[in-house]
Design a protein around this motif. Structure first.
Motif, PDB file in Angstrom:
ATOM      1  N   ASP A 158       0.858  -1.189   0.000  1.00  0.00           N
ATOM      2  CA  ASP A 158       0.000   0.000   0.000  1.00  0.00           C
ATOM      3  C   ASP A 158       0.897   1.243   0.000  1.00  0.00           C
ATOM      4  O   ASP A 158       1.616   1.493   0.963  1.00  0.00           O
ATOM      5  CB  ASP A 158      -0.878  -0.045   1.264  1.00  0.00           C
ATOM      6  CG  ASP A 158      -1.687   1.223   1.484  1.00  0.00           C
ATOM      7  OD1 ASP A 158      -1.802   2.050   0.559  1.00  0.00           O
ATOM      8  OD2 ASP A 158      -2.212   1.391   2.605  1.00  0.00           O
ATOM      9  N   ASN A 183       1.107   4.170   1.008  1.00  0.00           N
ATOM     10  CA  ASN A 183       0.359   5.046   1.910  1.00  0.00           C
ATOM     11  C   ASN A 183       1.190   6.266   2.300  1.00  0.00           C
ATOM     12  O   ASN A 183       1.794   6.328   3.372  1.00  0.00           O
ATOM     13  CB  ASN A 183      -0.029   4.238   3.154  1.00  0.00           C
ATOM     14  CG  ASN A 183      -1.134   4.900   3.951  1.00  0.00           C
ATOM     15  OD1 ASN A 183      -1.075   6.096   4.197  1.00  0.00           O
ATOM     16  ND2 ASN A 183      -2.123   4.128   4.342  1.00  0.00           N
ATOM     17  N   TRP A 184       1.204   7.272   1.447  1.00  0.00           N
ATOM     18  CA  TRP A 184       2.050   8.448   1.687  1.00  0.00           C
ATOM     19  C   TRP A 184       1.566   9.263   2.885  1.00  0.00           C
ATOM     20  O   TRP A 184       2.342   9.995   3.499  1.00  0.00           O
ATOM     21  CB  TRP A 184       2.146   9.312   0.439  1.00  0.00           C
ATOM     22  CG  TRP A 184       0.832   9.861  -0.024  1.00  0.00           C
ATOM     23  CD1 TRP A 184      -0.018   9.267  -0.909  1.00  0.00           C
ATOM     24  CD2 TRP A 184       0.212  11.087   0.373  1.00  0.00           C
ATOM     25  NE1 TRP A 184      -1.134  10.052  -1.080  1.00  0.00           N
ATOM     26  CE2 TRP A 184      -1.019  11.177  -0.302  1.00  0.00           C
ATOM     27  CE3 TRP A 184       0.575  12.110   1.244  1.00  0.00           C
ATOM     28  CZ2 TRP A 184      -1.888  12.248  -0.151  1.00  0.00           C
ATOM     29  CZ3 TRP A 184      -0.294  13.188   1.399  1.00  0.00           C
ATOM     30  CH2 TRP A 184      -1.503  13.246   0.708  1.00  0.00           C
ATOM     31  N   GLY A 185       0.295   9.148   3.234  1.00  0.00           N
ATOM     32  CA  GLY A 185      -0.225   9.878   4.398  1.00  0.00           C
ATOM     33  C   GLY A 185       0.477   9.453   5.675  1.00  0.00           C
ATOM     34  O   GLY A 185       0.819  10.276   6.529  1.00  0.00           O
ATOM     35  N   ARG A 186       0.718   8.141   5.801  1.00  0.00           N
ATOM     36  CA  ARG A 186       1.431   7.662   6.985  1.00  0.00           C
ATOM     37  C   ARG A 186       2.880   8.158   6.982  1.00  0.00           C
ATOM     38  O   ARG A 186       3.460   8.414   8.031  1.00  0.00           O
ATOM     39  CB  ARG A 186       1.402   6.140   7.030  1.00  0.00           C
ATOM     40  CG  ARG A 186      -0.004   5.574   7.248  1.00  0.00           C
ATOM     41  CD  ARG A 186       0.009   4.046   7.297  1.00  0.00           C
ATOM     42  NE  ARG A 186      -1.340   3.514   7.485  1.00  0.00           N
ATOM     43  CZ  ARG A 186      -1.632   2.215   7.523  1.00  0.00           C
ATOM     44  NH1 ARG A 186      -0.664   1.317   7.381  1.00  0.00           N
ATOM     45  NH2 ARG A 186      -2.877   1.811   7.709  1.00  0.00           N
ATOM     46  N   LEU A 200       3.908  11.043   5.707  1.00  0.00           N
ATOM     47  CA  LEU A 200       3.855  12.440   6.151  1.00  0.00           C
ATOM     48  C   LEU A 200       3.634  12.541   7.652  1.00  0.00           C
ATOM     49  O   LEU A 200       4.244  13.372   8.334  1.00  0.00           O
ATOM     50  CB  LEU A 200       2.772  13.225   5.391  1.00  0.00           C
ATOM     51  CG  LEU A 200       3.365  14.178   4.362  1.00  0.00           C
ATOM     52  CD1 LEU A 200       4.041  13.422   3.248  1.00  0.00           C
ATOM     53  CD2 LEU A 200       2.378  15.172   3.856  1.00  0.00           C
ATOM     54  N   ALA A 201       2.771  11.701   8.178  1.00  0.00           N
ATOM     55  CA  ALA A 201       2.534  11.714   9.627  1.00  0.00           C
ATOM     56  C   ALA A 201       3.820  11.404  10.383  1.00  0.00           C
ATOM     57  O   ALA A 201       4.087  11.966  11.448  1.00  0.00           O
ATOM     58  CB  ALA A 201       1.430  10.732   9.997  1.00  0.00           C
ATOM     59  N   ALA A 204      -2.001  15.381  -2.042  1.00  0.00           N
ATOM     60  CA  ALA A 204      -1.994  14.320  -3.041  1.00  0.00           C
ATOM     61  C   ALA A 204      -1.380  14.800  -4.350  1.00  0.00           C
ATOM     62  O   ALA A 204      -1.645  15.908  -4.805  1.00  0.00           O
ATOM     63  CB  ALA A 204      -3.415  13.821  -3.281  1.00  0.00           C
TER      64      ALA A 204
END
Lengths: 391, 391
Positions: free
Chosen positions: B307, B309-312, B314-315, B344
């Protein structure tokens, strides 16, 4: 009851189509009918803050919150200026609909806090969300707290609520959070309400005292979220003004209750682990040592395997800057002192790890301070849940 | 070949019954036949240091190492004064047997480094180990490097060796390490040899330069061990004295090779992930950002699930103190810029994560410094391996 247990609050939880499951509640609204509308909040320490966090931080500067609108099904984090506009529009719509009919006072968007939770990096479906705001306003009631608590759930398996009665006043709360549970606020949204009379400064003090020893000391997976918000609103409807100490005590009781519920429902966890660090030179040392153990994947997988692996615990302690001598550290697991003076102590076969509750006690012999950190094991379920689904 | 590739070294690996599997090699010996016997080493940053680390730190103070004796099947960590005596006895026995027959010079125990790896908190079976020392001394040979590399394996699935040729001199090495791979030295034992002529100070400088950009930048599971040791011995047998820069370059090449082999063989891993951080204000910022991503369990499980998951990601970046603006961070996974300006970017479906190699590129737009951290995913296999077996 939850957030609607204290006098002066109404709440609602409604389905708005934000979650994949049809009919699932995903928009929550909590309104403070006063007479007071004082408030305080703490937010994520993450420097990547979701749009609703940036918005709510501005709202809280005035110390006044009339209502909070919350959604699951999308975190509205890492969504740029457009995402911030979405949060702004949500607050505006909430203010408008409350002013129009549901509120006893006119409400400005600047008095509406916003919370979002869900996948990072995607825009919210605004038409659905705004329709949800309208529906939530229509559904507001004195016993809407339970529905609101349900509507903020993401991977949570149960709704989390708590109530604590003070001398003539009440504190209620709801929380969500199951993954990204970590430091300086576990990943979560928490709304606390009280009918006590308290100004914004007193609320702020009470809330910071409470979170420092509760939410700040749970660390399920070491991952800090972009959306953490803990909001405390006071209606003053009880007419009782507790001392700051009484208020802090009651708020802490509710936070501690909710924090334990978060750990109990953490993604994939099979153990709830209390790490008690005693004999520390400073409280900060105790917290650092507890957190180093809570975040150590080898310790966490050992507990998943019912292995009382004190060597991994010592290796974790050794990475800290806390005051201690390696040959003076004692470690007990569920009351059995399997490590004495930094070496093997009682027989590890005496340790019973068959239950869900585990207590690790670390005696540093370096002072008189202590702290407890709560965490979970690292399980197959955690890996499955966080690899098979985006969040 | 490996540690015996450079002139002036002999090595052996023998079975001593320390490992559960009958006949498995578990004692290794590397001897420097000179003419020089200069040496340098770096050790774990963990404050809980195993007995062999405490011993070898003393040995290295003189800048002379005649031989190193290594065992798997037990870490001799958290074993108290008795464990330290075991290490001392091991060095004494090694010195005695080498002086008696196998060495061209008399050897003192104070010139023998000791390394151990395996379960923490248990005493070593000394009769077996000392018999193994004798057997290893008898087995010493110019092509014993491969057996030595095998004898130090624990949960490693393959032996790790590397050789790099300089101008007239050679650097060889062997390494073990598959779990507890982390900061300030991944958990591991590494023995490096060279036939270059170099004094202890020059060796120390070369080794620290090399480890800082290799072993210190792999972080498989964030867990730092009690036993990490990287030892560099020089025989001077080539007669060539390279410049400090040439020597550092060759040592770095061998360390980089071994570091990649450690990541490739990490417990349960299904991905080898290079995290390239560019545009950082300082190299320290780049390392901090890379490490925060490498240690984030939600990022690691996402990669296990293929996955992007670029959001994770960044977090994770948001938890650092590095210089950056949240709305200027770009992130690419395998060359696809799925996050631009903190929001995004390209379509995440373009990212191909089907292979074992993954490259994450983070552009901070805060400067010109860069660093690469290597890590693994967090898999079912990691949890299984570390919950089902003690280590």
């Amino acid at each position: 009851m939850t957030v609607t247990a204290p006098k002066g609050f109404r709440a609602a939880g409604v389905p708005a189509g934000l979650k994949a499951v049809a009919g699932a509640l995903d928009v929550a609204l909590v309104i403070n009918d006063g007479p007071d509308t004082t408030a305080a909040a703490v937010f994520t320490g993450n420097r990547i803050k979701a749009a609703p966090v940036l918005w709510s931080q501005q709202v809280l500067k005035g110390g006044i919150v009339r209502a909070v609108i919350l959604n699951s099904g999308g975190a509205n984090a890492c969504t740029g200026p457009a995402g911030f506009q979405d949060t702004h529009a949500t607050a505006e719509r909430t203010a408008a609909v409350l002013s129009g009919r549901a509120s006893r006072f006119p409400v400005g968007a600047g008095d509406v806090a916003v919370c979002s939770t869900g996948l990072i990096g995607e825009r919210l479906p605004m038409p659905k969300l705004l329709a949800g705001v309208d529906a939530a306003a229509r559904a507001l009631s004195r016993d809407g707290g339970a529905a609101a608590a349900q509507a903020i759930m993401t991977t949570d398996t149960v709704a989390k609520t708590a109530v604590h009665g003070g001398q003539g006043f009440t504190v209620g709360g709801m929380a969500k959070g199951a993954g990204m549970l970590a430091p300086g606020l576990a990943t979560m949204l928490v709304v606390l309400t009280t009918d006590a009379v308290a100004d914004a400064t007193t609320l702020d003090t009470a809330l910071r005292l409470a979170t420092a020893v509760t939410f700040d000391r749970i660390d399920s997976d070491g991952c800090m979220s972009t959306n953490d918000t803990v909001l405390l609103m006071a209606s003053g409807a009880s007419g009782i003004e507790p001392t700051p100490y009484e208020l802090a005590e009651a708020v802490t009781a509710v936070c501690a209750d909710l924090a334990r519920q978060l750990i109990a429902d953490a993604e994939g966890a099979t153990k709830e682990i209390a790490i008690e660090v005693t004999g520390a030179d400073t409280a900060a040392d105790a917290v650092e040592v507890g957190r180093s153990i809570a975040r150590n994947n080898l310790v966490k997988t050992a507990f998943f395997g019912n292995d009382p692996n004190w060597g991994r615990i010592l290796a974790a302690i050794g990475t800290t800057s806390a005051q201690f001598e390696p040959d003076q550290v004692d470690v007990a697991i569920n009351g059995v002192w399997i490590c004495k003076g930094g070496a093997a102590g009682e027989d590890r076969s005496k340790v019973d790890l068959s239950g869900r509750a585990v207590t690790v006690t670390v005696e540093l012999h370096a002072g008189i301070e202590a702290a407890t950190i709560w965490t979970n094991d690292l399980s197959m379920g955690y890996v499955h849940e966080n690899s098979a689904y985006s969040s």
